[in-house]
Design an enzyme around this catalytic site. Structure first.
Site, PDB file in Angstrom:
ATOM      1  N   SER A 235       0.810  -1.214   0.000  1.00  0.00           N
ATOM      2  CA  SER A 235       0.000   0.000   0.000  1.00  0.00           C
ATOM      3  C   SER A 235       0.845   1.265   0.000  1.00  0.00           C
ATOM      4  CB  SER A 235      -0.939   0.004   1.205  1.00  0.00           C
ATOM      5  OG  SER A 235      -1.847  -1.076   1.147  1.00  0.00           O
ATOM      6  N   HIS A 300       0.235   3.339   4.706  1.00  0.00           N
ATOM      7  CA  HIS A 300      -0.627   4.034   3.743  1.00  0.00           C
ATOM      8  C   HIS A 300      -0.356   5.535   3.778  1.00  0.00           C
ATOM      9  CE1 HIS A 300      -2.616   0.244   4.689  1.00  0.00           C
ATOM     10  NE2 HIS A 300      -3.368   0.366   3.611  1.00  0.00           N
TER      11      HIS A 300
END
Length: 361
Positions: A235, A300
């Site tokens: 991610s 993230h």
């Protein structure tokens, strides 16, 4: 040719001689290149044109000064947009579509459309998808997705674990495993739909830099802000690419001519939000292997920060040299400072804070 139009060997051709050359041989040139040459002649106020710039155009090379001269004559290039071209093959329509998806200026779209040869192909994003997501887990572990409830989850040699942070390869190799099929699926879709077109336009070197920088920033962000948690998934790199692309669209909204751009942005943001929300929920959900928690979601956020700083600069100007951009050096310096800070943090902070880390796998 140089001796004929530049007898004094000055390196320049007068605009009058240049126009006569175009009138004589214009029918032999590609129509798009002829437009660029006419724009160059129209935009020049010094009455002369650099011969090397002419050579660069004909050999599909551009210098920064030539780019600036062309941009000044951009009004000439608006006569017929690339989108109005007819009779294109399927591959030509695909290249045109990619140009309109990623580039905000018509001059860059035409240049990309004329010069793209698919050599080399977008190998980085395809390779990292196949190898990182399928080859290791599918062949070595006989399992395509290594769930966080799998017995080999913590014993995997690839994930980042706070007790094993001295093993430097884990700051990169954690992208090779995922926390479930939905985690893998969303990352693969975003990576291929966004990463492959970006690599087709900007090349493997720039896109791989953004991706790897997001991956490293993601694991380092976890080691600083969520010190007791492991990390899995790509991610960080995916969010760096997607956030850079979305930010580039927003910054060049009026110039981006891709169809349904608002809908595409909404879909990308929904997918990212869903995946991020799932990661937050999983982080605070009771772990299958206490006292080790589930993977962190901070990777993230690290990827997003890289995307809207380094990524935006890299994608902002097609083929413009990064070393000529002040903002590039500023954001690169900030990134390097963060990496150095995180390294020293990992060396000293864990012992100074006397944290209770989960036992090593």
């Amino acid at each position: 040719l140089l001796s004929q139009f530049d007898p004094d060997n000055t390196g320049y051709i007068s605009t009058e001689k240049f126009r006569s050359l175009l009138q004589r041989h214009g029918s032999e040139l590609d129509p798009h290149k002829l437009e660029v040459l006419l724009a160059l002649a129209d935009s020049n106020s010094e009455g002369r044109i650099c011969y090397q710039d002419f050579v660069n155009l004909m050999s599909n090379k551009r210098s920064n000064s030539f780019r600036q001269a062309i941009l000044q004559g951009n009004r000439r290039l608006c006569s017929k947009a690339l989108l109005e071209e007819t009779g294109l093959s399927l591959s030509q329509r695909l290249i045109r579509h990619v140009a309109y998806e990623t580039l905000p200026r018509e001059i860059d779209r035409k240049w990309y459309y004329d010069s793209y040869t698919c050599c080399p192909p977008p190998w980085f994003m395809i390779t990292i998808t196949i190898v990182a997501f399928f080859l290791y887990n599918g062949v070595a572990l006989d399992r395509f997705v290594l769930q966080v409830t799998h017995p080999l989850y913590l014993k995997n040699a690839l994930l980042y674990h706070p007790q094993l942070r001295a093993q430097a390869w884990r700051y990169l190799t954690y992208i090779f495993m995922h926390a479930g099929i939905e985690h893998l699926g969303l990352n693969v879709v975003l990576q291929l739909l966004v990463g492959v077109p970006l690599e087709m336009v900007h090349g493997a070197a720039r896109i791989s830099f953004v991706y790897v920088a997001g991956v490293v920033a993601g694991s380092l962000a976890v080691s600083v802000a969520d010190m007791t948690a492991p990390v899995v998934g790509s991610s960080g790199g995916v969010y760096a690419l997607v956030s850079a692309h979305l930010a580039n669209i927003v910054m060049n909204w009026s110039g981006m001519k891709c169809q349904f751009k608002l809908l595409r942005m909404a879909v990308a943001l929904i997918c990212m939000s869903f995946e991020f929300g799932r990661a937050v929920w999983l982080r605070f959900h009771p772990s299958a292997y206490p006292p080790c928690p589930h993977p962190s979601f901070m990777a993230h956020l690290g990827g997003v920060v890289v995307g809207i700083t380094l990524g935006v600069i890299i994608l902002r100007n097609y083929e413009q040299r990064l070393q000529d951009q002040t903002l590039w050096w500023i954001f690169l310096s900030i990134y390097v400072i963060f990496v150095l800070f995180a390294i020293f943090w990992n060396i000293f902070a864990y012992s100074l804070l006397d944290l209770k880390l989960p036992p090593p796998p």
